[in-house]
Design a protein around this motif. Sequence first.
Motif, PDB file in Angstrom:
ATOM      1  N   GLY A  33       0.830  -1.199   0.000  1.00  0.00           N
ATOM      2  CA  GLY A  33       0.000   0.000   0.000  1.00  0.00           C
ATOM      3  C   GLY A  33       0.866   1.252   0.000  1.00  0.00           C
ATOM      4  N   GLU A  34       0.286   2.356   0.400  1.00  0.00           N
ATOM      5  CA  GLU A  34       1.000   3.635   0.441  1.00  0.00           C
ATOM      6  C   GLU A  34       2.048   3.596   1.560  1.00  0.00           C
ATOM      7  N   PHE A  35       3.306   3.876   1.228  1.00  0.00           N
ATOM      8  CA  PHE A  35       4.375   3.895   2.232  1.00  0.00           C
ATOM      9  C   PHE A  35       4.504   5.284   2.843  1.00  0.00           C
ATOM     10  N   PHE A  36       4.580   6.319   1.995  1.00  0.00           N
ATOM     11  CA  PHE A  36       4.579   7.709   2.452  1.00  0.00           C
ATOM     12  C   PHE A  36       3.225   8.339   2.131  1.00  0.00           C
ATOM     13  N   ARG A  37       2.797   9.231   2.996  1.00  0.00           N
ATOM     14  CA  ARG A  37       1.620  10.033   2.669  1.00  0.00           C
ATOM     15  C   ARG A  37       2.082  11.144   1.731  1.00  0.00           C
ATOM     16  N   ALA A  38       1.675  11.043   0.487  1.00  0.00           N
ATOM     17  CA  ALA A  38       2.165  11.981  -0.526  1.00  0.00           C
ATOM     18  C   ALA A  38       1.552  13.368  -0.321  1.00  0.00           C
ATOM     19  N   PRO A  39       2.375  14.415  -0.309  1.00  0.00           N
ATOM     20  CA  PRO A  39       1.840  15.783  -0.178  1.00  0.00           C
ATOM     21  C   PRO A  39       1.016  16.149  -1.410  1.00  0.00           C
ATOM     22  N   THR A  40       0.098  17.069  -1.236  1.00  0.00           N
ATOM     23  CA  THR A  40      -0.716  17.569  -2.348  1.00  0.00           C
ATOM     24  C   THR A  40      -0.426  19.047  -2.556  1.00  0.00           C
ATOM     25  N   PRO A  41      -0.522  19.528  -3.788  1.00  0.00           N
ATOM     26  CA  PRO A  41      -0.304  20.955  -4.050  1.00  0.00           C
ATOM     27  C   PRO A  41      -1.300  21.820  -3.280  1.00  0.00           C
ATOM     28  N   LYS A  42      -0.858  23.016  -2.953  1.00  0.00           N
ATOM     29  CA  LYS A  42      -1.700  23.952  -2.206  1.00  0.00           C
ATOM     30  C   LYS A  42      -2.264  24.993  -3.160  1.00  0.00           C
ATOM     31  N   VAL A  43      -3.552  25.306  -3.004  1.00  0.00           N
ATOM     32  CA  VAL A  43      -4.214  26.309  -3.828  1.00  0.00           C
ATOM     33  C   VAL A  43      -4.746  27.407  -2.914  1.00  0.00           C
ATOM     34  N   SER A  44      -4.414  28.670  -3.212  1.00  0.00           N
ATOM     35  CA  SER A  44      -4.860  29.807  -2.399  1.00  0.00           C
ATOM     36  C   SER A  44      -5.566  30.815  -3.282  1.00  0.00           C
ATOM     37  N   ALA A  45      -6.735  31.257  -2.836  1.00  0.00           N
ATOM     38  CA  ALA A  45      -7.495  32.250  -3.585  1.00  0.00           C
ATOM     39  C   ALA A  45      -6.994  33.649  -3.279  1.00  0.00           C
ATOM     40  N   HIS A  46      -7.037  34.522  -4.274  1.00  0.00           N
ATOM     41  CA  HIS A  46      -6.672  35.925  -4.084  1.00  0.00           C
ATOM     42  C   HIS A  46      -7.712  36.608  -3.205  1.00  0.00           C
ATOM     43  N   ALA A  47      -7.238  37.500  -2.342  1.00  0.00           N
ATOM     44  CA  ALA A  47      -8.148  38.170  -1.409  1.00  0.00           C
ATOM     45  C   ALA A  47      -9.193  39.018  -2.126  1.00  0.00           C
ATOM     46  N   GLY A  48      -8.912  39.422  -3.360  1.00  0.00           N
ATOM     47  CA  GLY A  48      -9.851  40.272  -4.085  1.00  0.00           C
ATOM     48  C   GLY A  48     -10.833  39.526  -4.959  1.00  0.00           C
ATOM     49  N   ASN A  49     -10.836  38.197  -4.906  1.00  0.00           N
ATOM     50  CA  ASN A  49     -11.773  37.429  -5.723  1.00  0.00           C
ATOM     51  C   ASN A  49     -13.213  37.726  -5.310  1.00  0.00           C
ATOM     52  N   THR A  50     -14.083  37.764  -6.314  1.00  0.00           N
ATOM     53  CA  THR A  50     -15.496  38.039  -6.040  1.00  0.00           C
ATOM     54  C   THR A  50     -16.401  36.859  -6.394  1.00  0.00           C
TER      55      THR A  50
END
Length: 624
Positions: free
Chosen positions: A317-334
């Motif tokens: 099975g999975e040996f390491f817990r694989a990291p996932t990319p991080k997504v951040s929204a811009h503060a000005g999104n509407t």
Amino acid sequence: MSNVLSTGTSALLAFQRALSTVSHNVANLNTPGYSRQRVDFAARNPTDVGVGHIGQGTRIQDINRVVDELANARLIDSGGELARLEQLSSLSSRVDSLMSDPATGITGAWSGFFDSVSALSADPSASARRQDLLGQASALSARFQQIQGQFDQLSREVDGGLRAGADEVNRLASEISELNAKISGRKAAPDLLDRRDQLVGELVALTGGSAVSQDGTSVNVFTAGGQALVVGTQASRLGAVADPYRPERTQLVLESPGQASRLDERALGGRIGGLLEFRSQILDPAQGELGRVALGLAHSFNEAHARGMDQYGDMGGEFFRAPTPKVSAHAGNTGGANLSAAASDPGAITGRDVVLQWRDGAWSATDATSGGELALTGSGTADDPLLVAGVSITFDGAPASGDRFLVQPTAHAAGVLDVAISDPARIAAAAPMRVEADLGNVGSGKPGAVTAADPDNPMPAHPATIEFIDGDQYTVDGAGPYPYVPGETIHANGWSFTLDGAPGPGDRFGIGPTGAGSSDNGNALLLAAVDDLRGLDGGSQSLNGAIAGLTTSVGSAARQAGYAAEAQGVLHTQAQAARDSVSGVNLDEEAANMLRLQQAYQAAAQIIATADSMFQTLLGTVRR
């Protein structure tokens, strides 16, 4: 007689003030930024006595600073560049020490982990070897997390330095503008001019840039990028604000009525520019590359581990817990869109951040650092995700025009890497299939490890028997015969293996599932070679190569910054010496001036004494 007294008095007062100036010079011998002052004498207007003009003595025409404006400007410029390089060198050397020191770097824990995998391949059934492998894996993941923690600490230090620097810039700019107001429009005191030059030097040391004289009175100060900090009596203001994508990170803005302009390392020099340059050119790339290695390790090791069989007879099975990319929204999104990302092709991930923007009903992708366009495919649905730089992205909700998202494939991956299993028996050291020679074989053929052609389906559909008719032909479960050349791969049904030695007529080899409790090391050998597999940069770089490249690049950047700071230090010392040769206080020169002025003062006093004697003689004559 009155002329003699007036002349002596003017000389006495002038020499007294000149002596005070010399004393002022000596008193400020160690005052930073002080420029020695010089008294200029001038003859007083003479008196017409009919037959000619009689002089009326002397007066102080002016008290000036002894300065070379070009030398001052050179000193200010070199001071700003030196401050930038020293800041960059200091912080870069800390990252270099962190990565290169065996006690804190990744290489020691990395070697320990893969050494334990190699040791397991030599004795896969030993529980101590398996337990040691898990311990080394935990130590490796902990080291990744520790280094990420140090990177986070450096980032917080940069943020604190930016906030403190902004406050100091605002104070200095305000004082310079106030001094411009005091100096403008009248003859300025030399000490005020020195004070302003000193403040300008301190301001440029923070922001880089230059100082430009205006109308010979005011001084305007500009950053390295040409942004105005002081113009006449008006001072601009720097503000420290939260990054619109990452609120925990500080950005600097130049505030003006109604708007604020973001400043980066291209707009600022000095110590603040050094902080920004360190963050963008050293810290962020090192953090991204370390995360890329962590992500590559997790995916490559997990992929190899999934091809093996553990001691329970289950596929790995999975040996390491694989990291996932991080997504951040811009503060000005509407809009109401939410994005999620996964690493679809770790070999294509570069570690650089990506900005996604919704515009005209479609997504576009750009490099967050350079602003260059990136190839983007897909629509963003689960069945057809967006694909960019090795990352797959899906979204739900409706984005608004102009909405932006920051995708960080590896920036924080090192901090979340962890071991997924705790049971040593779950380590899939065995190959899922094994081949055994029949006890009655007469030849010398010995089978090697079985390799699955399809990694997603490493198990055969059913066991198989290979029988050699003679040394040149064989059958598989009766099918064939197939030609055989010694050393050639024998393959069928998605598996393959080779024989060492020569099989004899009637020799049989059986292939089937490995089974539980096996001491087979086929997959352990594959796991031990994961660090040398070329799985990064599209198959051109191994994990070992990436680790070495990261350590080398950080060390090279630190050395270059150190060399540059050392060279600039020499230039700054030369600039300081050039300024001091003109404006600095020389005790021998001041002692000579004091002796000369003291003698002149005594002579002027003697003139007054002579005038007094003449006056007393005249009075005595009148009394008689």
